[in-house]
Write a protein that holds these residues in place. Sequence first.
Motif, PDB file in Angstrom:
ATOM      1  N   ARG A   1       1.008  -1.105  -0.033  1.00 30.61           N
ATOM      2  CA  ARG A   1       0.139  -0.002  -0.032  1.00 30.61           C
ATOM      3  C   ARG A   1       0.737   1.115  -0.147  1.00 30.61           C
ATOM      4  O   ARG A   1       0.432   2.228  -0.704  1.00 30.61           O
ATOM      5  N   VAL A   2       1.876   1.138   1.000  1.00 35.00           N
ATOM      6  CA  VAL A   2       3.009   2.608   0.831  1.00 35.00           C
ATOM      7  C   VAL A   2       3.649   2.697  -0.444  1.00 35.00           C
ATOM      8  O   VAL A   2       3.763   3.596  -0.957  1.00 35.00           O
ATOM      9  N   VAL A   3       3.986   1.709  -0.913  1.00 32.20           N
ATOM     10  CA  VAL A   3       4.818   1.599  -2.159  1.00 32.20           C
ATOM     11  C   VAL A   3       4.021   2.024  -3.151  1.00 32.20           C
ATOM     12  O   VAL A   3       4.566   3.093  -4.158  1.00 32.20           O
ATOM     13  N   SER A   4       2.698   1.865  -3.408  1.00 34.70           N
ATOM     14  CA  SER A   4       1.650   2.333  -4.301  1.00 34.70           C
ATOM     15  C   SER A   4       1.351   3.831  -3.933  1.00 34.70           C
ATOM     16  O   SER A   4       0.536   4.405  -4.798  1.00 34.70           O
ATOM     17  N   GLY A   5       1.825   4.371  -2.903  1.00 34.71           N
ATOM     18  CA  GLY A   5       1.331   5.887  -2.451  1.00 34.71           C
ATOM     19  C   GLY A   5       0.021   5.802  -1.870  1.00 34.71           C
ATOM     20  O   GLY A   5      -0.770   6.803  -2.072  1.00 34.71           O
ATOM     21  N   ASN A   6      -0.603   4.825  -1.374  1.00 38.09           N
ATOM     22  CA  ASN A   6      -2.014   4.774  -1.016  1.00 38.09           C
ATOM     23  C   ASN A   6      -1.891   4.051   0.723  1.00 38.09           C
ATOM     24  O   ASN A   6      -2.594   3.075   1.167  1.00 38.09           O
ATOM     25  N   PRO A   7      -1.319   4.806   1.314  1.00 37.05           N
ATOM     26  CA  PRO A   7      -1.235   4.387   2.818  1.00 37.05           C
ATOM     27  C   PRO A   7      -2.507   4.645   3.628  1.00 37.05           C
ATOM     28  O   PRO A   7      -3.243   5.579   3.367  1.00 37.05           O
ATOM     29  N   PRO A   8      -2.650   3.641   4.623  1.00 41.25           N
ATOM     30  CA  PRO A   8      -3.795   3.886   5.433  1.00 41.25           C
ATOM     31  C   PRO A   8      -3.431   5.135   6.443  1.00 41.25           C
ATOM     32  O   PRO A   8      -2.216   5.516   6.584  1.00 41.25           O
ATOM     33  N   ALA A   9      -4.647   5.660   7.339  1.00 42.62           N
ATOM     34  CA  ALA A   9      -4.173   6.629   8.108  1.00 42.62           C
ATOM     35  C   ALA A   9      -3.319   6.161   9.058  1.00 42.62           C
ATOM     36  O   ALA A   9      -2.396   7.028   9.778  1.00 42.62           O
ATOM     37  N   ALA A  10      -3.473   4.984   9.658  1.00 40.47           N
ATOM     38  CA  ALA A  10      -2.717   4.434  10.700  1.00 40.47           C
ATOM     39  C   ALA A  10      -2.376   2.986  10.594  1.00 40.47           C
ATOM     40  O   ALA A  10      -3.260   1.988  10.077  1.00 40.47           O
ATOM     41  N   ALA A  11      -1.533   2.414  11.290  1.00 43.93           N
ATOM     42  CA  ALA A  11      -1.115   0.930  10.778  1.00 43.93           C
ATOM     43  C   ALA A  11      -0.310   0.599  12.216  1.00 43.93           C
ATOM     44  O   ALA A  11       0.394   1.151  13.142  1.00 43.93           O
ATOM     45  N   GLN A  12      -0.851  -0.679  12.565  1.00 40.80           N
ATOM     46  CA  GLN A  12      -0.174  -1.208  14.006  1.00 40.80           C
ATOM     47  C   GLN A  12       1.042  -1.844  13.568  1.00 40.80           C
ATOM     48  O   GLN A  12       1.539  -2.645  13.326  1.00 40.80           O
ATOM     49  N   ILE A  13       2.134  -0.684  14.264  1.00 40.64           N
ATOM     50  CA  ILE A  13       3.499  -1.057  14.134  1.00 40.64           C
ATOM     51  C   ILE A  13       4.121  -0.912  15.296  1.00 40.64           C
ATOM     52  O   ILE A  13       3.697   0.081  16.201  1.00 40.64           O
ATOM     53  N   LYS A  14       5.209  -1.536  15.709  1.00 38.29           N
ATOM     54  CA  LYS A  14       5.930  -1.547  16.931  1.00 38.29           C
ATOM     55  C   LYS A  14       7.555  -1.380  16.850  1.00 38.29           C
ATOM     56  O   LYS A  14       8.068  -1.754  15.941  1.00 38.29           O
ATOM     57  N   GLY A  15       8.204  -0.854  18.136  1.00 37.02           N
ATOM     58  CA  GLY A  15       9.415  -0.974  18.207  1.00 37.02           C
ATOM     59  C   GLY A  15      10.358  -0.322  17.210  1.00 37.02           C
ATOM     60  O   GLY A  15       9.927   0.597  16.673  1.00 37.02           O
ATOM     61  N   PRO A  16      11.448  -0.845  17.024  1.00 37.19           N
ATOM     62  CA  PRO A  16      12.309  -0.196  15.886  1.00 37.19           C
ATOM     63  C   PRO A  16      11.603  -0.479  14.431  1.00 37.19           C
ATOM     64  O   PRO A  16      12.356   0.392  13.734  1.00 37.19           O
ATOM     65  N   SER A  17      10.603  -1.014  14.284  1.00 35.03           N
ATOM     66  CA  SER A  17      10.068  -0.781  13.011  1.00 35.03           C
ATOM     67  C   SER A  17       9.880   0.418  12.715  1.00 35.03           C
ATOM     68  O   SER A  17       9.428   0.910  11.406  1.00 35.03           O
ATOM     69  N   ILE A  18       9.235   1.035  13.634  1.00 32.94           N
ATOM     70  CA  ILE A  18       8.660   2.568  13.569  1.00 32.94           C
ATOM     71  C   ILE A  18       9.874   3.377  12.863  1.00 32.94           C
ATOM     72  O   ILE A  18       9.621   4.158  12.218  1.00 32.94           O
ATOM     73  N   GLN A  19      11.129   3.108  13.494  1.00 26.45           N
ATOM     74  CA  GLN A  19      12.253   3.991  12.950  1.00 26.45           C
ATOM     75  C   GLN A  19      12.662   3.684  11.473  1.00 26.45           C
ATOM     76  O   GLN A  19      12.754   4.618  10.631  1.00 26.45           O
ATOM     77  N   GLU A  20      12.228   2.169  11.237  1.00 28.71           N
ATOM     78  CA  GLU A  20      12.557   1.787   9.755  1.00 28.71           C
ATOM     79  C   GLU A  20      11.555   2.612   8.835  1.00 28.71           C
ATOM     80  O   GLU A  20      11.830   3.188   7.895  1.00 28.71           O
ATOM     81  N   TRP A  21      10.469   2.792   9.256  1.00 29.98           N
ATOM     82  CA  TRP A  21       9.247   3.486   8.405  1.00 29.98           C
ATOM     83  C   TRP A  21       9.642   4.889   8.389  1.00 29.98           C
ATOM     84  O   TRP A  21       9.659   5.658   7.409  1.00 29.98           O
ATOM     85  N   GLY A  22       9.953   5.498   9.692  1.00 28.56           N
ATOM     86  CA  GLY A  22      10.457   6.917   9.721  1.00 28.56           C
ATOM     87  C   GLY A  22      11.705   7.200   8.591  1.00 28.56           C
ATOM     88  O   GLY A  22      11.534   8.304   7.967  1.00 28.56           O
ATOM     89  N   ASP A  23      12.568   6.418   8.541  1.00 27.93           N
ATOM     90  CA  ASP A  23      13.555   6.454   7.530  1.00 27.93           C
ATOM     91  C   ASP A  23      13.067   6.880   6.148  1.00 27.93           C
ATOM     92  O   ASP A  23      13.661   7.456   5.276  1.00 27.93           O
ATOM     93  N   GLU A  24      11.992   6.094   5.852  1.00 28.56           N
ATOM     94  CA  GLU A  24      11.228   6.204   4.416  1.00 28.56           C
ATOM     95  C   GLU A  24      10.716   7.549   4.201  1.00 28.56           C
ATOM     96  O   GLU A  24      10.450   8.004   3.182  1.00 28.56           O
ATOM     97  N   GLY A  25      10.297   8.356   5.195  1.00 30.07           N
ATOM     98  CA  GLY A  25       9.944   9.651   5.261  1.00 30.07           C
ATOM     99  C   GLY A  25       8.268   9.890   5.019  1.00 30.07           C
ATOM    100  O   GLY A  25       7.998  10.607   4.563  1.00 30.07           O
TER     101      GLY A  25
END
Length: 418
Positions: A78-102
């Motif tokens: 969904r994110v790669v296709s430019g269509n993310p949801p408003a919110a997604a259940q993500i935890k821990g360092p994975s939050i930082q990994e998504w943050g790196d993607e801007g």
Amino acid sequence: MIRTMSKSLKFLSMAGLVSVAMAAQAGEVEVLHWWTSGGEAKAAAELKKIMQSKGHTWKDFAVAGGAGDNAMTVLKSRVVSGNPPAAAQIKGPSIQEWGDEGVLANLNDVAKAEQWDTVLPKVVADVMKYKGNYVAAPVNVHRVNWLWVNPEVLKKAGAKVPTNWNEFFDTAEKLQKAGVVPLAHGGQAWQDATVFEAVALGLGGTDFYKKAFVQLDQATLKSPKMEEVLTTYKKLKKYVDKNSPGRDWNLATAMVIQGKAGMQIMGDWAKGEFLAANKVPGKDFVCTPAPGTSNAFTFNIDSFAMFKLSGDSAKAQKDLAAAIMSPQFQEVFNLNKGSIPARLNMDMAKFDDCGKQSSKDFVATSKSGGLLPSWAHGMAMYSATQGAIQDAISQFWNTDSMTAKQAVDKIAAAAKVR
């Protein structure tokens, strides 16, 4: 893992986010989660109700699969296709990994208005931030370092609830002589890691734990203390039954409930199994910190990261973040889930004795420095590193010929995997 998507994300993000803003209804929030059964589904319904009371439209995006692996696969596409949801259940360092993607939204205005820096322990708040900015909201806190005990079984064996590892082995010997499995365990990699984590914390203490599993300090990972931890961990195998390999955690919990085993080391989700069997905390079962860890609290936190949106959808998204952190939702969700609220200032009157003890220790360790992210449950290191260390520990557990020194070297090498 996520970095491989970087070019696609950057190329598509602007166009995709504009199309989402145009397509979304005013005040709509689409929420990706895997709360599809039992108490979790009830909790999701409560969050939906809160949002509807604010005039927003809730779009449920539930993806079945307990650990969320299926959900993460869907989210990436969904994110790669430019269509993310408003919110997604993500935890821990994975939050930082998504943050790196801007691609994550800034929630600082909500956090400031709702005083998140005051009501969350710093170590928890830091997990919810990317480069100092809030991008996620926590829904709960699971305590991982629990020892679950059947007191009747221990009493019959003339054994006591252990508070350190020497006492644990004394109790285990008495249970074994009484014909009871001392330690109920499921031989799966994440369960092996859960038990190992408790041994490491109980023998090494909080500073050792932080250096080894948060900072991934090579000197600590290769230290004589780590060798001692591994030697002690391997001693536990003598007290686990031969049918352990592959057993699910809840079946191990059932052994304690039924009196076939005396103890289990497992997070507080095990409590739900006791309660479902109509067992009473403090009477039919005991929840106590794992040996040697009474002054520490290893946490596993579910949270929702927010993705960049605009217009009315962004306003609804911020209301969602505030709703997640509201005392009302934190209470309802955690009464259903068996965990405790992430907020420090909660009234725990409706919670059972294990929940009250957990909250008390959560508050105390947040002040003492004993509140620690559970590496075994994805809160302390990137997923590739966690998986490599977990594999090394399971290999040591399952290979009788492997020495503690060999295991030390394998774990230290695994800590370098990214």
